[in-house]
Scaffold this motif. Sequence first.
Motif, short mmCIF file in Angstrom:
data_model
loop_
_atom_site.label_atom_id
_atom_site.label_comp_id
_atom_site.label_asym_id
_atom_site.label_seq_id
_atom_site.Cartn_x
_atom_site.Cartn_y
_atom_site.Cartn_z
N GLY A 1 43.32 45.69 48.49
CA GLY A 1 43.70 44.54 49.30
C GLY A 1 42.49 43.78 49.81
N ILE A 2 41.48 44.52 50.28
CA ILE A 2 40.28 43.87 50.78
C ILE A 2 39.51 43.22 49.64
N GLN A 3 39.43 43.89 48.51
CA GLN A 3 38.71 43.30 47.37
C GLN A 3 39.38 42.00 46.92
N ARG A 4 40.70 41.97 46.97
CA ARG A 4 41.42 40.76 46.59
C ARG A 4 41.11 39.61 47.56
N LEU A 5 41.04 39.91 48.86
CA LEU A 5 40.74 38.87 49.84
C LEU A 5 39.30 38.38 49.73
N VAL A 6 38.38 39.29 49.44
CA VAL A 6 36.98 38.88 49.26
C VAL A 6 36.85 37.94 48.06
N PHE A 7 37.59 38.23 46.99
CA PHE A 7 37.57 37.35 45.82
C PHE A 7 38.13 35.97 46.17
N LYS A 8 39.21 35.94 46.95
CA LYS A 8 39.78 34.66 47.37
C LYS A 8 38.80 33.87 48.24
N LEU A 9 38.09 34.57 49.11
CA LEU A 9 37.09 33.91 49.94
C LEU A 9 35.99 33.30 49.08
N LYS A 10 35.55 34.05 48.09
CA LYS A 10 34.51 33.55 47.18
C LYS A 10 34.96 32.29 46.47
N LEU B 1 37.29 30.22 47.47
CA LEU B 1 37.47 29.16 48.45
C LEU B 1 36.14 28.48 48.77
N VAL B 2 35.11 29.29 48.98
CA VAL B 2 33.78 28.73 49.27
C VAL B 2 33.28 27.91 48.08
N ARG B 3 33.53 28.39 46.87
CA ARG B 3 33.09 27.67 45.68
C ARG B 3 33.75 26.30 45.59
N ARG B 4 35.00 26.22 46.01
CA ARG B 4 35.74 24.96 45.91
C ARG B 4 35.36 23.96 47.00
N ILE B 5 35.16 24.43 48.22
CA ILE B 5 34.94 23.50 49.32
C ILE B 5 33.46 23.26 49.61
N ARG C 1 26.54 28.26 45.39
CA ARG C 1 25.42 28.37 44.44
C ARG C 1 24.22 29.06 45.09
N HIS C 2 23.99 28.76 46.38
CA HIS C 2 22.87 29.39 47.09
C HIS C 2 23.07 30.91 47.20
N VAL C 3 24.30 31.32 47.51
CA VAL C 3 24.59 32.76 47.60
C VAL C 3 24.32 33.44 46.26
N GLU C 4 24.75 32.80 45.18
CA GLU C 4 24.52 33.36 43.85
C GLU C 4 23.04 33.40 43.51
N ASP C 5 22.30 32.34 43.87
CA ASP C 5 20.87 32.30 43.58
C ASP C 5 20.11 33.40 44.31
N GLN C 6 20.62 33.78 45.47
CA GLN C 6 19.97 34.84 46.24
C GLN C 6 20.39 36.24 45.78
N GLY C 7 21.26 36.30 44.80
CA GLY C 7 21.70 37.59 44.28
C GLY C 7 22.63 38.34 45.22
N LEU C 8 23.32 37.61 46.09
CA LEU C 8 24.23 38.25 47.04
C LEU C 8 25.64 38.31 46.48
N GLU C 9 26.35 39.36 46.82
CA GLU C 9 27.77 39.48 46.51
C GLU C 9 28.56 39.31 47.81
N PHE C 10 29.64 38.57 47.75
CA PHE C 10 30.46 38.36 48.94
C PHE C 10 30.95 39.69 49.52
N LEU C 11 31.13 40.67 48.66
CA LEU C 11 31.60 41.97 49.12
C LEU C 11 30.61 42.62 50.09
N GLN C 12 29.32 42.26 49.95
CA GLN C 12 28.30 42.88 50.78
C GLN C 12 28.41 42.47 52.24
N PHE C 13 28.83 41.24 52.51
CA PHE C 13 28.88 40.80 53.91
C PHE C 13 30.30 40.52 54.40
N ALA C 14 31.25 40.31 53.49
CA ALA C 14 32.61 39.95 53.90
C ALA C 14 33.54 41.15 53.96
N PHE C 15 33.12 42.28 53.41
CA PHE C 15 33.99 43.45 53.39
C PHE C 15 34.38 43.86 54.81
#
Length: 368
Positions: free
Chosen positions: A317-326, A328-332, A338-352
Amino acid sequence: MNNNTQGEDHQPKKESLDSRFNQTLRNVQGLLKGRSIPGKVLLTRRLELFDNSGIQHQSPSYQRSYSQNDAARSNDGDKCMEGGVRNTNNSDSNATVNKLRSSASNIETSAREVKSVMGARSTDSARVLKFTKELSGQMIVVERLRELAWSGVPTYMRPDVWRLLLGYAPPNSDRREGVLRRKRLEYLDCVAQFYDIPDTERSDDEINMLRQIAVDCPRTVPDVAFFQQAQVQKSLERILYTWAIRHPASGYVQGINDLVTPFLVVFLSEYLDGSIDSWSISELSSANISNIEADCYWCLSQLLDGMQDHYTFAQPGIQRLVFKLKELVRRIDEAVSRHVEDQGLEFLQFAFRWFNCLLIREVRFLSI
């Protein structure tokens, strides 16, 4: 020369437009925050200044929110005021303007505070009346109550409203007291059956789970002294262990302990007055503590029943919500994504943790 004159003429118009825009923005923000109600007079604010000579001067007018019926009367009043100003001589007008300019900066801050307090009280009174009307019926319409609660619930009404919105208390007032009594007794039976037993009667997994809960309870809201009281931690331990035993699909998962804290504070507020910093659970009888624990247990159960896959194996359930957040951020905001991706960060690391604890650890804990 002409260009300078045109620029000076244009400047007051620009300032006027900016002022109107800022006022409109403040009105919209107040509406979104539930601080104003269209069509009703929330606040009258008009301050007047007097100089030493006894001449009355009007300070910057602290206007009010008008209904449509009031708008015409307001316009008529403004026209009369403008006529009065035109009848004064130029020297008096200039003196008034100079005095207003010198005093406006001193008045503005205090006047804003007055408006904020008075406007909030007016709005709160209206909301209290709406809640009182909804809660006084024999059969409560939960959807209407949920819509009303979206902008916040008056402090002393939260226990009743939360029980209803979570489905713990029935909407039928005739059945409510009997259901709550039965549920509270059921919780006590569960505690006696699962918690108040020696470790020799527990499995190894149950012992390890109880130890983990005992470790996590002192870590719960560590910056609030109330949660460091031994009796409060023991109540948390009973609630969490009983819930975990009765929900073996997930068991206890770190983070669930944080979810109990808002319920505990809200239901304790029915018995303890003042700030949470002055609370002592030892002042309560064992019967009241049992009722509070039961209410917390059942409300926690109702909350987690709708999101139990957040705490089952691999926490899908949490993994599904983290994917939706990712997404959502990509769309808005593609630049941020792009900055998060360039820094090599995964949304799961800070949004979990955001989803695991429903942001309770991210927002400073405030007493109700």
